[in-house]
Design a protein around this motif. Structure first.
Motif, mmCIF file in Angstrom:
data_model
loop_
_atom_site.group_PDB
_atom_site.id
_atom_site.type_symbol
_atom_site.label_atom_id
_atom_site.label_comp_id
_atom_site.label_asym_id
_atom_site.label_seq_id
_atom_site.Cartn_x
_atom_site.Cartn_y
_atom_site.Cartn_z
ATOM 1 N N ASN A 255 51.872 54.600 73.481
ATOM 2 C CA ASN A 255 52.067 53.298 72.990
ATOM 3 C C ASN A 255 50.725 52.853 72.389
ATOM 4 O OD1 ASN A 255 54.725 53.148 73.432
ATOM 5 N ND2 ASN A 255 54.382 52.279 75.208
ATOM 6 N N LEU A 256 49.509 53.358 73.308
ATOM 7 C CA LEU A 256 48.150 52.926 72.837
ATOM 8 C C LEU A 256 47.781 53.726 71.732
ATOM 9 C CD1 LEU A 256 45.403 51.807 74.183
ATOM 10 C CD2 LEU A 256 44.964 54.110 74.564
ATOM 11 N N PHE A 257 48.146 54.841 71.288
ATOM 12 C CA PHE A 257 47.513 55.305 70.243
ATOM 13 C C PHE A 257 48.705 55.020 68.904
ATOM 14 C CE2 PHE A 257 44.791 57.998 72.606
ATOM 15 C CZ PHE A 257 44.108 58.478 71.802
ATOM 16 N N ASP A 258 49.862 54.637 69.211
ATOM 17 C CA ASP A 258 51.134 54.440 68.091
ATOM 18 C C ASP A 258 50.284 52.989 67.713
ATOM 19 O OD1 ASP A 258 53.448 54.707 66.882
ATOM 20 O OD2 ASP A 258 53.876 52.831 67.926
ATOM 21 N N ASN A 259 49.875 51.920 68.527
ATOM 22 C CA ASN A 259 49.570 50.708 67.903
ATOM 23 C C ASN A 259 48.381 50.931 67.218
ATOM 24 O OD1 ASN A 259 49.265 47.872 67.930
ATOM 25 N ND2 ASN A 259 47.434 48.253 69.432
ATOM 26 N N PHE A 260 47.275 51.801 67.736
ATOM 27 C CA PHE A 260 46.163 52.246 66.838
ATOM 28 C C PHE A 260 46.240 52.736 65.613
ATOM 29 C CE2 PHE A 260 42.700 55.239 65.745
ATOM 30 C CZ PHE A 260 41.711 54.399 65.583
ATOM 31 N N PHE A 261 47.216 53.490 65.325
ATOM 32 C CA PHE A 261 47.460 54.330 64.202
ATOM 33 C C PHE A 261 48.316 53.433 63.126
ATOM 34 C CE2 PHE A 261 47.084 58.325 66.442
ATOM 35 C CZ PHE A 261 45.955 58.767 66.008
ATOM 36 N N ASN A 262 48.967 52.540 63.840
ATOM 37 C CA ASN A 262 49.904 51.715 62.821
ATOM 38 C C ASN A 262 49.487 50.115 62.687
ATOM 39 O OD1 ASN A 262 51.786 54.091 62.130
ATOM 40 N ND2 ASN A 262 52.152 54.114 64.493
ATOM 41 N N ASN A 263 48.740 49.845 63.602
ATOM 42 C CA ASN A 263 48.604 48.260 63.263
ATOM 43 C C ASN A 263 47.507 47.989 62.367
ATOM 44 O OD1 ASN A 263 47.343 45.739 63.883
ATOM 45 N ND2 ASN A 263 48.049 45.709 66.026
ATOM 46 N N ASN A 264 47.704 47.223 61.498
ATOM 47 C CA ASN A 264 46.887 46.838 60.286
ATOM 48 C C ASN A 264 45.480 46.350 60.589
ATOM 49 O OD1 ASN A 264 48.525 47.810 58.150
ATOM 50 N ND2 ASN A 264 49.523 46.005 57.946
ATOM 51 N N LEU A 265 45.381 45.831 61.761
ATOM 52 C CA LEU A 265 44.142 45.432 61.919
ATOM 53 C C LEU A 265 43.170 46.484 62.391
ATOM 54 C CD1 LEU A 265 44.773 42.674 64.865
ATOM 55 C CD2 LEU A 265 43.932 42.267 62.744
ATOM 56 N N TYR A 266 43.473 47.803 62.555
ATOM 57 C CA TYR A 266 42.777 48.778 62.406
ATOM 58 C C TYR A 266 42.169 49.277 61.175
ATOM 59 C CZ TYR A 266 43.306 48.449 67.789
ATOM 60 O OH TYR A 266 43.562 48.254 68.964
ATOM 61 N N ASN A 267 43.070 48.976 60.334
ATOM 62 C CA ASN A 267 42.751 49.605 58.896
ATOM 63 C C ASN A 267 41.998 48.505 58.095
ATOM 64 O OD1 ASN A 267 44.183 51.863 59.553
ATOM 65 N ND2 ASN A 267 46.227 50.953 59.167
ATOM 66 N N HIS A 268 41.880 46.987 58.387
ATOM 67 C CA HIS A 268 41.415 46.411 57.454
ATOM 68 C C HIS A 268 40.125 45.500 57.935
ATOM 69 C CE1 HIS A 268 45.470 46.495 55.912
ATOM 70 N NE2 HIS A 268 45.015 46.283 54.878
ATOM 71 N N TYR A 269 39.122 46.509 58.526
ATOM 72 C CA TYR A 269 38.042 46.004 59.266
ATOM 73 C C TYR A 269 36.998 46.102 57.963
ATOM 74 C CZ TYR A 269 36.906 50.914 59.388
ATOM 75 O OH TYR A 269 36.882 52.215 59.540
ATOM 76 N N LYS A 270 35.673 45.355 58.299
ATOM 77 C CA LYS A 270 34.844 45.391 57.316
ATOM 78 C C LYS A 270 33.708 46.380 57.489
ATOM 79 C CE LYS A 270 35.299 40.812 55.684
ATOM 80 N NZ LYS A 270 34.523 39.322 55.344
ATOM 81 N N PRO A 271 33.810 47.633 56.985
ATOM 82 C CA PRO A 271 32.853 48.820 57.433
ATOM 83 C C PRO A 271 31.268 48.354 57.630
ATOM 84 C CG PRO A 271 34.074 49.189 55.498
ATOM 85 C CD PRO A 271 34.210 47.965 55.415
ATOM 86 N N SER A 272 30.728 48.835 58.727
ATOM 87 C CA SER A 272 29.365 48.390 59.069
ATOM 88 C C SER A 272 28.625 49.760 59.209
ATOM 89 C CB SER A 272 29.223 47.380 59.917
ATOM 90 O OG SER A 272 29.791 46.141 59.628
ATOM 91 N N VAL A 273 27.312 49.910 59.224
ATOM 92 C CA VAL A 273 26.798 50.873 60.009
ATOM 93 C C VAL A 273 26.810 50.488 61.392
ATOM 94 C CG1 VAL A 273 24.339 51.552 60.569
ATOM 95 C CG2 VAL A 273 24.992 50.886 58.289
ATOM 96 N N ILE A 274 27.124 51.425 62.163
ATOM 97 C CA ILE A 274 27.110 51.305 63.822
ATOM 98 C C ILE A 274 26.335 52.355 64.666
ATOM 99 C CG2 ILE A 274 29.469 50.582 63.265
ATOM 100 C CD1 ILE A 274 30.574 53.520 64.674
#
Length: 294
Positions: free
Chosen positions: A171-190
Motif C-alpha cells: 500500500n505504501l508503494f502503491d500510494n507513492f507510484f499512483n498519487n499525483n502529489l508525488y508527480n507534480h512537485y517542483k524539481p529542485s537541486v537536493i
C-alpha cells in the motif's frame, strides 16, 4: 592495498605535506576517505560513476557557498591528473561529529538547529539547476530506481515479514507510484543523502553538512527524509516552519510523512541482511509500524 595507493597519491600531488597522522574511513559506498593531520580530508572515488560526479559536487558547493548560511560546507576542490581525470577531492576538515555518533539526540531538536537546517535547505533548493544540468546533474531517484527498490524488498525482505506487513508495504508503494502529489512537485537541486552520518554536530549545535555525492534534481521533500526517520516528525515539522520553499508546505510534508520519511528503513534492512547477517528484522518493523500509524 588501496589505502597505501591512495596515500602515495597524496604524497605525489602534495610532496611538501608533512603527514603526521592518518585516519582512514573505507565504509562508505562511494569514497575511501583519508584524513591527514586532523586537518585535510581526501576523498578517493571507488567507482568511475562517483569520479564523474566529483566535478558536479565541486561546482555545486562553490555556488552554494556564495549564499549566506550559518552551516559550514566543504570548501571542495577536485584534483585531476594530466589527462584531466579526477584523482581525489580535497577539503579542510570541518569541526563537529556526525549525528550518528550521538546516542541521546533530544538536545539536537532545538529551534536553533531547525532554523539552521531550514536556511540551508531553502538556499540549496532555490539554486538554479540549469548550469548544473549542463555539466551532467540529473535525477537518479527516478521511477526505475523506486521500482528496483520495491522489487528488492519483495524478493529479499518479504519472506521475513508477516502478511499484514507485506500488504502495508504494498500500500505504501502503491500510494507513492499512483498519487499525483508525488508527480507534480517542483524539481529542485537536493543533497540526496541527508542522513545522520552527513550532518555534523558540536555542543548540540548543527555545524556542518558533508558528502554531496548524491546531489541531483529531484523532489525537495526527499531532503527531509533523514530528519524525519532519525529525529522524528515533530522536529521535521519544526524545520518546515522555518523553511522557504517553492510550494505548499502541507503537500511537502505529506510526501515526507507517507513515503520519503519511511523508506530509509528498507535501505537499512537490506544493508543489514547483506553486511550484518544476524539481526532482528522485527525491531526495524516496530519503528516502521509506529511511523505508519502517526
Amino acid at each position: 592495498m588501496m589505502v597505501s595507493v591512495n596515500i602515495n597519491s597524496i604524497k605525489e600531488y602534495y610532496p611538501d605535506l608533512e603527514i603526521k597522522k592518518i585516519q582512514v574511513n573505507n565504509e562508505g559506498w562511494d569514497h575511501e576517505v583519508v584524513i591527514v593531520n586532523n586537518n585535510l580530508v581526501f576523498r578517493f572515488p571507488k567507482t568511475n560513476h562517483t569520479r564523474n560526479k566529483m566535478v558536479i559536487e565541486e561546482f555545486l558547493l562553490k555556488n552554494l557557498k556564495r549564499i549566506s548560511t550559518q552551516i559550514s560546507l566543504p570548501n571542495y576542490e577536485v584534483i585531476k591528473n594530466d589527462k584531466g581525470i579526477p584523482v581525489f577531492g580535497l577539503y579542510k576538515y570541518l569541526k563537529g561529529h556526525p549525528i550518528s555518533n550521538i546516542k541521546y539526540k533530544e538536545p539536537l531538536k532545538s529551534d536553533t538547529n531547525a532554523k539552521a537546517i531550514a536556511d540551508f535547505l531553502s538556499a540549496l533548493h532555490s539554486l538554479n539547476y540549469y548550469p548544473l544540468k549542463k555539466i551532467g546533474l540529473d535525477c537518479t531517484y527516478n521511477r526505475e530506481y523506486w521500482t528496483e527498490l520495491y522489487n528488492k524488498i519483495e524478493c529479499i525482505l518479504f519472506k521475513y515479514l508477516t502478511q499484514w506487513q507485506q500488504e502495508d508495504i504494498n500500500n505504501l508503494f502503491d500510494n507513492f507510484f499512483n498519487n499525483n502529489l508525488y508527480n507534480h512537485y517542483k524539481p529542485s537541486v537536493i543533497h540526496g543523502d541527508l542522513t545522520e552520518s552527513n550532518v555534523l554536530i558540536e555542543k548540540s549545535k548543527v555545524t556542518g553538512i558533508i558528502d554531496f555525492t548524491d546531489t541531483q534534481i529531484f523532489d525537495p521533500a526527499f531532503d527531509f527524509a533523514g530528519f524525519y526517520w532519525d529525529l522524528g516528525p515533530e522536529f521535521t515539522q519544526k524545520i518546515l516552519k522555518f523553511y522557504h520553499g517553492k510550494e505548499n508546505i502541507n503537500n511537502l510534508y505529506y510526501r515526507i510523512k507517507h513515503f520519503y520519511g519511511i523508506q530509509p528503513i528498507f535501505h537499512e534492512m537490506l544493508h543489514h541482511l547483506e553486511h550484518v547477517g544476524n539481526f532482528n528484522i522485527q525491531d526495524f518493523m516496530e519503528k516502521y509500524n509506529n511511523y505508519r500509524c502517526m
